[in-house]
Design an enzyme around this catalytic site. Structure first.
Site, short mmCIF file in Angstrom:
data_model
loop_
_atom_site.label_atom_id
_atom_site.label_comp_id
_atom_site.label_asym_id
_atom_site.label_seq_id
_atom_site.Cartn_x
_atom_site.Cartn_y
_atom_site.Cartn_z
N ARG A 142 -8.55 1.28 -7.12
CA ARG A 142 -9.43 0.30 -6.30
C ARG A 142 -9.34 0.90 -4.79
NH1 ARG A 142 -5.87 -3.41 -4.71
NH2 ARG A 142 -4.68 -2.02 -5.74
N THR A 143 -8.26 1.30 -4.48
CA THR A 143 -8.26 1.97 -3.22
C THR A 143 -9.31 3.14 -2.87
OG1 THR A 143 -5.71 1.46 -2.75
CG2 THR A 143 -6.76 2.91 -1.08
N LYS A 164 -1.50 24.40 -10.33
CA LYS A 164 -1.57 25.89 -10.51
C LYS A 164 -0.73 26.55 -9.33
CE LYS A 164 -6.51 25.57 -11.96
NZ LYS A 164 -7.64 25.46 -10.95
N HIS A 166 0.80 2.70 4.60
CA HIS A 166 -0.70 2.60 4.10
C HIS A 166 -1.33 1.65 5.02
CE1 HIS A 166 -3.89 1.99 1.15
NE2 HIS A 166 -3.32 1.55 0.27
N ARG A 197 -4.51 10.50 0.13
CA ARG A 197 -3.27 9.61 -0.70
C ARG A 197 -2.38 10.53 -1.20
NH1 ARG A 197 -2.87 4.34 -4.32
NH2 ARG A 197 -3.31 3.54 -2.21
#
Lengths: 340, 430
Positions: free
Chosen positions: A82-83, A110, A162, A132
């Site tokens: 959603r974000t 990696k 946030h 994020r």
């Protein structure tokens, strides 16, 4: 290309941050990393800008050329649908080019360091990173190390912040309630692990909200939470009394395994939002949730889908608010945009 | 070789000396104070110490030196050079190297490297359990014979309280001091900062005060039960310091140390995500800092150590929780300890004792004093030279210090080990 963003110049990059990391020398917002350090006036300005974009979203042609020629990279080290989608839509409606990169499945696995990943992506002439990450402080870290022309927008770092979610929640509350100074707002559930709650609390206090409450068991409240400027309640009935806004938080299933709660069932019994408990709140109280909601765990479906729920509005408002933040940071003035 | 240190303020807390006088060295030893040892004593070299302080060489209870296994961070050669420049003449390294120090071969390796280095005396602690895995006792007696000054579990958990009890009893049978960090690892969890207002604001997983006090409760109970000699490493809380003070008062065979940065930095220094202040135990509150200072002043904390932990730059270049804990601190140990005296926390000779005779007593070494007949391990300090540590004058390979930019007044001008000058401040190094 790596800039230490440090007036002292010679120091190694790790060290205390300049207090104005989010602002450039002219006092303009350069990165949005946390709500802390913003002013109530700036938040209001962003919400006003979002208001003008929100009107535009309902029109047939939903695009403005504010960020034409700019490149926005969604850099998600943690899964999100959603974000990420609303950031993508917001950037596209501002006519930016958008790239989505899911790092959790590529480079860092990696053994490439976050800094190396960043340097490589930055070499692609990106103008803004939307980040994020699972670690608190990741957005700050990236902001300290990007080139001077690159902006960083925090889309959630660990338990820390946030900010765009908090801004869209403020936007939603303002649309329904107007003035914040007389409001009582309750945030319910897992405050401890919630970056959303931290950003909401800062935003509500910067907007001079009448009273901010947090409600939950001690296991889900961080130490000294009252220092953030909230009143603490363990009993949901007492906590919800006369509130104008209820914000429910998502309860992750892992919390049961780590001994923070006995069971989902008990949590719902004690802190779940039901119609009966909603009735304790002030008339016209709105119910919010940053999503995705666990129906039957923190919120009853009848409340989530009921007339007082504004959960879906929050999602649509997310686009306008993220457009407002992006255009504020990337320099396009408000009037140039949607107002024209 | 005869060396005369002229007219310095000789501060030797162990012998109650604090006076301006001459100090005579011959060979490896201090042979006289005040008057020459004999009429025909003629020095090969004189050091003019007028206006300077002459202190016993510092004894550091904990410094990680990078070797073996972490040579990308530092080496015994690089870190002993840094130690010498900071007046440290004896240092002890914990056993959590790679491989860990759980066999005499590792101790011999460290000793060999130290002998090839600049002269600072390096001692190792042995691992309390095989591989530091906390499951099985190490060959403590063999480690002791090879030169280990004591046994330590470093920052690794013990399998059970029962095993800890057995380890303490076994160590006591060999007259071995056990160095233990009071950290309950299950309470510490994934924490990386003090559980308090700052960690809450930053959303950092917290390490509660109880992680220290609960572990201390177990250690003190076992100290009483087993009568083993326990040294409590790196106290970080006021409550923990008070528990140790009570235990010392009750006559338990317990001693304790704190690292210098815990006496100056607090959780506030972690904001906003300053990875240089990511240390274990975490920086705690102002109240804790003051409680630790009080215990240092009263003497229940007998030693201040550097808890030196050099890192390569990359180790600190990541989001805060993903960085490695630890600070490079050899070169700030003495300046910080002397600042305690400057701030009136304790008198200068007592401050000196916490980094000389105090730790020497815990280790059972005959160093940390300027008594006649003792090894001439000496630090000469110019109290007014002025010194701002920074990347240009830093000798440790680890540049992960939170103190760059601080200004200190005293500066070490000479360091001697066994009568030999191993560091001398050059005129340009001001």
């Amino acid at each position: 290309m790596i800039n230490q963003d440090n007036p002292a110049g010679s120091r190694p990059a790790a060290g205390p941050l300049p207090p104005s990391l989010q602002f450039n020398a002219q006092g303009r917002l350069r990165h949005l990393l946390t709500i802390e350090g913003l002013s109530g006036a700036l938040i209001t300005e962003i919400l006003d800008t979002a208001e003008s974009f929100a009107g535009m979203n309902a029109q047939a042609v939903k695009k403005v050329p504010l960020l034409r020629g700019k490149t926005v990279m969604n850099l998600f080290f943690e899964a999100s649908t959603r974000t990420r989608t609303t950031f993508e839509l917001a950037a596209k409606r501002l006519s930016a080019d958008v790239l989505n990169i899911n790092i959790s499945t590529s480079a860092t696995v990696k053994g490439e360091s976050l800094l190396d990943t960043l340097r490589n992506l930055q070499a692609m002439y990106v103008d803004m990173f939307v980040v994020r990450h699972a670690d608190s402080g990741a957005a700050h870290f990236i902001a300290r190390h990007v080139a001077p022309h690159v902006s960083v927008l925090n889309a959630g770092d660990g338990r820390h912040a946030h900010p765009t979610q908090a801004l869209l929640d403020m936007f939603t509350i303002r649309r329904h309630k107007g003035d914040f100074t007389r409001l009582k707002v309750a945030i319910v559930g897992d405050i401890l692990h919630s970056r959303v709650a931290r950003s909401q609390i800062h935003a509500l206090n910067l907007l001079n909200t009448g009273e901010v409450r947090v409600i939950g068991p001690k296991t889900l409240l961080p130490a000294h939470v009252e220092d953030l400027g909230v009143h603490v309640f363990h009993d949901i009935r007492a906590g919800l009394r006369d509130v104008d806004v209820i914000i429910m938080l998502r309860l992750q299933k892992e919390r049961m395994e780590s001994g923070l709660l006995p069971s989902e069932h008990e949590f719902f019994q004690l802190w779940g939002l039901t119609e009966e408990r909603l009735a304790l709140a002030a008339p016209g109280c709105i119910v919010m949730h940053p999503g995705p909601a666990n129906r039957g765990v923190e919120i009853d479906s009848r409340v989530a889908d009921g007339p007082q729920s504004v959960i879906l509005e929050q999602v649509s408002n997310g686009i306008a608010v993220r457009m407002a933040v992006m255009s504020t940071i990337m320099g396009g003035s408000v009037n140039q945009g949607a107002g024209a | 070789m005869k060396l005369l240190i002229e007219q310095g303020r000789v501060i030797d807390p162990e012998n109650g000396v604090d006076q301006v006088t001459d100090l005579y060295i011959q060979g490896e030893e201090i042979v006289a104070l005040g008057a020459p040892p004999s009429e025909d004593y003629s020095p090969d070299r004189r050091i003019n110490a007028r206006g300077r302080w002459v202190l016993p060489g510092l004894v550091d209870l904990s410094a990680r030196l990078g070797e073996p296994g972490h040579e990308q961070k530092a080496t015994i050669a690089s870190e002993t050079r840094a130690a010498a420049s900071a007046g440290i003449t004896t240092l002890v390294c914990p056993p959590d190297t790679s491989p860990v120090v759980d066999s005499p071969a590792q101790i011999e390796l460290i000793n060999r490297r130290a002998r090839q280095a600049c002269g600072v005396r390096v001692h190792a602690l042995g691992a309390l359990t095989a591989g530091l895995k906390g499951q099985q006792l190490s060959d403590m007696a063999a480690l002791k014979r090879a030169g280990a000054l004591g046994m330590s579990q470093a920052l690794r958990p013990m399998g059970s309280h029962l095993l800890l009890r057995r380890a303490l009893e076994y160590a006591a049978s060999h007259d071995i001091t056990v160095y233990l960090h009071p950290i309950d690892w299950s309470l510490a969890g994934q924490g990386c900062a003090h559980e308090g207002a700052v960690a809450t604001r930053l959303g950092l997983p917290g390490i509660p005060e109880a992680a220290e006090t609960a572990a201390l409760g177990v250690l003190l109970a076992l100290a009483a039960q087993t009568e083993a000699r326990i040294h409590v490493c790196r106290l970080s809380t006021a409550r923990g310091a008070a528990m140790v003070a009570r235990a010392v008062e009750d006559g338990l065979p317990v001693s304790a140390d704190v690292c210098a940065h815990q006496l100056f930095l607090t959780e506030m220094d972690v904001a906003d995500f300053n990875s240089l202040c990511h240390v274990i135990p975490p920086l705690r509150t102002l109240r804790d800092r003051d409680g630790l200072r009080k215990a240092v002043a009263e003497g229940s904390i007998e030693a201040i150590c550097s808890d030196h932990q050099p890192h390569e730059a990359d180790a600190k270049l990541a989001p805060f929780p993903a960085t490695l804990p630890g600070m490079s601190t050899l070169e700030t140990l003495l300046p910080l300890v002397l600042r305690l005296a400057e701030e009136g926390v304790l008198p200068l000779p007592e401050a000196v004792r916490r980094v000389t005779a105090g730790p020497a007593r815990i280790l059972g070494l005959k160093v940390g004093t300027l008594g006649v007949g003792t090894r001439a391990d000496i630090a000469i300090v110019d109290p007014e030279r002025g010194h701002g540590p920074g990347p240009d004058n830093w000798l440790s390979a680890g540049r992960n210090s939170a103190f760059f930019g601080w200004e200190f007044r005293p500066r070490v001008t000479h360091t001697l080990v066994a009568g030999r000058v191993i560091f001398e401040l050059q005129a340009r190094q001001v």
